[in-house]
Scaffold this motif. Structure first.
Motif, PDB file in Angstrom:
ATOM      1  N   GLN A 263       0.840  -1.199   0.000  1.00  0.00           N
ATOM      2  CA  GLN A 263       0.000   0.000   0.000  1.00  0.00           C
ATOM      3  C   GLN A 263       0.877   1.252   0.000  1.00  0.00           C
ATOM      4  O   GLN A 263       0.677   2.174  -0.783  1.00  0.00           O
ATOM      5  N   ALA A 264       1.890   1.274   0.843  1.00  0.00           N
ATOM      6  CA  ALA A 264       2.779   2.435   0.968  1.00  0.00           C
ATOM      7  C   ALA A 264       3.556   2.651  -0.330  1.00  0.00           C
ATOM      8  O   ALA A 264       3.704   3.783  -0.810  1.00  0.00           O
ATOM      9  N   ALA A 265       4.022   1.543  -0.917  1.00  0.00           N
ATOM     10  CA  ALA A 265       4.787   1.643  -2.157  1.00  0.00           C
ATOM     11  C   ALA A 265       3.910   2.179  -3.286  1.00  0.00           C
ATOM     12  O   ALA A 265       4.330   3.035  -4.082  1.00  0.00           O
ATOM     13  N   ALA A 266       2.675   1.690  -3.307  1.00  0.00           N
ATOM     14  CA  ALA A 266       1.750   2.144  -4.345  1.00  0.00           C
ATOM     15  C   ALA A 266       1.490   3.631  -4.205  1.00  0.00           C
ATOM     16  O   ALA A 266       1.489   4.382  -5.186  1.00  0.00           O
ATOM     17  N   GLN A 271       2.317   9.179  -5.908  1.00  0.00           N
ATOM     18  CA  GLN A 271       2.709  10.566  -5.608  1.00  0.00           C
ATOM     19  C   GLN A 271       3.829  11.020  -6.546  1.00  0.00           C
ATOM     20  O   GLN A 271       3.777  12.132  -7.083  1.00  0.00           O
ATOM     21  N   ALA A 272       4.802  10.139  -6.736  1.00  0.00           N
ATOM     22  CA  ALA A 272       5.944  10.492  -7.598  1.00  0.00           C
ATOM     23  C   ALA A 272       5.474  10.701  -9.035  1.00  0.00           C
ATOM     24  O   ALA A 272       5.860  11.676  -9.697  1.00  0.00           O
ATOM     25  N   LYS A 276       5.400  14.241 -11.189  1.00  0.00           N
ATOM     26  CA  LYS A 276       6.071  14.347 -12.484  1.00  0.00           C
ATOM     27  C   LYS A 276       5.096  14.815 -13.562  1.00  0.00           C
ATOM     28  O   LYS A 276       5.393  15.701 -14.359  1.00  0.00           O
ATOM     29  N   LEU A 277       3.909  14.215 -13.542  1.00  0.00           N
ATOM     30  CA  LEU A 277       2.907  14.595 -14.531  1.00  0.00           C
ATOM     31  C   LEU A 277       2.427  16.024 -14.316  1.00  0.00           C
ATOM     32  O   LEU A 277       2.123  16.746 -15.256  1.00  0.00           O
ATOM     33  N   GLY A 278       2.371  16.414 -13.018  1.00  0.00           N
ATOM     34  CA  GLY A 278       1.959  17.781 -12.702  1.00  0.00           C
ATOM     35  C   GLY A 278       2.914  18.796 -13.308  1.00  0.00           C
ATOM     36  O   GLY A 278       2.501  19.812 -13.850  1.00  0.00           O
ATOM     37  N   GLU A 279       4.216  18.481 -13.255  1.00  0.00           N
ATOM     38  CA  GLU A 279       5.213  19.368 -13.869  1.00  0.00           C
ATOM     39  C   GLU A 279       5.006  19.478 -15.368  1.00  0.00           C
ATOM     40  O   GLU A 279       5.053  20.558 -15.938  1.00  0.00           O
TER      41      GLU A 279
END
Ligand SMILES: [Zn+2]
Ligand SMILES: [Zn+2]
Length: 288
Positions: A263-266, A271-272, A276-279
């Protein structure tokens, strides 16, 4: 433009008669004189052009009794440059020996009726031939027509005006400057609206009675919003995929993750990927 030269063997030229056909220029050429066919001519597929050049040669050799085709080069409507007497051997097309010795003779396959205006490809081909004569002849920068210094209508008004203007390459951007009529603009706007409606699933079609007040601007505005929504959905989807692939690769590396770790990895992957897509979105979205 690269010169599209068709050699004598490529167009199936007959050999020229000697000794007259072998006469060389006695000095440098002043420049280039242009010619037209001076007969009716209709455009034809390029596959028939070589046969037409052979026909001109036959007419000059068998009809006029010349030792070869008269022209230095022949330019078809597709921009190909056929080698006639070429760069070294004196042409016999300019009217008399003095004129023949003075300038190259380049024929454009254009008629006095039928096809009377050179094509853009042909003007480029003629320009290529002129530059070839200047660089390889050599020939000076003088440009003109058969009618300069000789009583003839050749090369016709269209080619003569072009060569006297310095034989410029045709302006291919001129089509873009053609103004649209009001009817064409309306048709184009309807076409754009149709495309937007079909692609982005707008609820009503522009101009229908369901919503007659919609303007092109409101269509565009709505389309932009739909497109932004779609992009956000796509972004989230890509983030999910990125997160999943992160989890999968960790599992593949050795396994042993707990449910909480997965769950944490997902979430970290998501988030990462979102960051990236937000940029990318900030870089590409003019509204953002
Ligand atoms: Zn002529
Ligand atoms: Zn052709």
């Amino acid at each position: 433009m690269a010169l599209k030269l068709v050699s004598r063997s490529q167009w199936g030229a007959r050999d020229y008669r000697r000794p007259n056909g072998a006469t060389l220029y006695s000095g440098k050429r002043r420049g280039v004189k242009l010619h037209y066919l001076g007969t009716a001519y209709s455009d034809r597929p390029h596959t028939q052009c070589a046969a037409y050049v052979r026909q001109i040669q036959a007419q000059h050799m068998d009809g006029n009794g010349w030792s070869d085709i008269g022209y230095s080069f022949v330019v078809c409507t597709h921009g190909y440059v056929y080698e006639g007497r070429g760069l070294r051997r004196r042409n016999s097309a300019n009217g008399n020996t003095t004129l023949n010795n003075q300038d190259y003779a380049v024929l454009l396959m254009v008629g006095s009726s039928g096809l009377t205006e050179p094509t853009d490809a042909q003007l480029n081909g003629a320009r290529d031939a002129i530059e070839y004569c200047r660089e390889e002849g050599p020939a000076g920068t003088w440009l003109g027509g058969h009618r300069d210094g000789y009583a003839t209508a050749c090369p016709g008004d269209a080619i003569y005006a072009w060569v006297k203007a310095g034989a410029p390459r045709p302006d291919t951007s001129k089509e873009d400057d053609m103004p649209l009529t009001a009817a064409e603009k309306k048709e184009l706007a309807a076409l754009v609206a149709d495309q937007v409606w079909k692609r982005d699933g707008l609820p009503v079609r522009w101009g229908t009675t369901e919503n007659p007040s919609w303007s092109a601007y409101s269509i565009l505005h709505h389309a932009t919003e739909v497109s932004r929504d779609n992009r956000t959905r796509l972004m989230k989807l890509q983030a999910d995929v990125g997160a999943l692939s992160g989890v999968v690769s960790r599992l593949a590396e050795g396994g042993g993750l707990t449910a909480a770790e997965i769950q944490a990895a997902a979430e970290a992957g998501a988030q990462a990927a979102l960051a990236k897509l937000g940029e990318q979105l900030a870089d590409t979205d003019p509204q953002g």
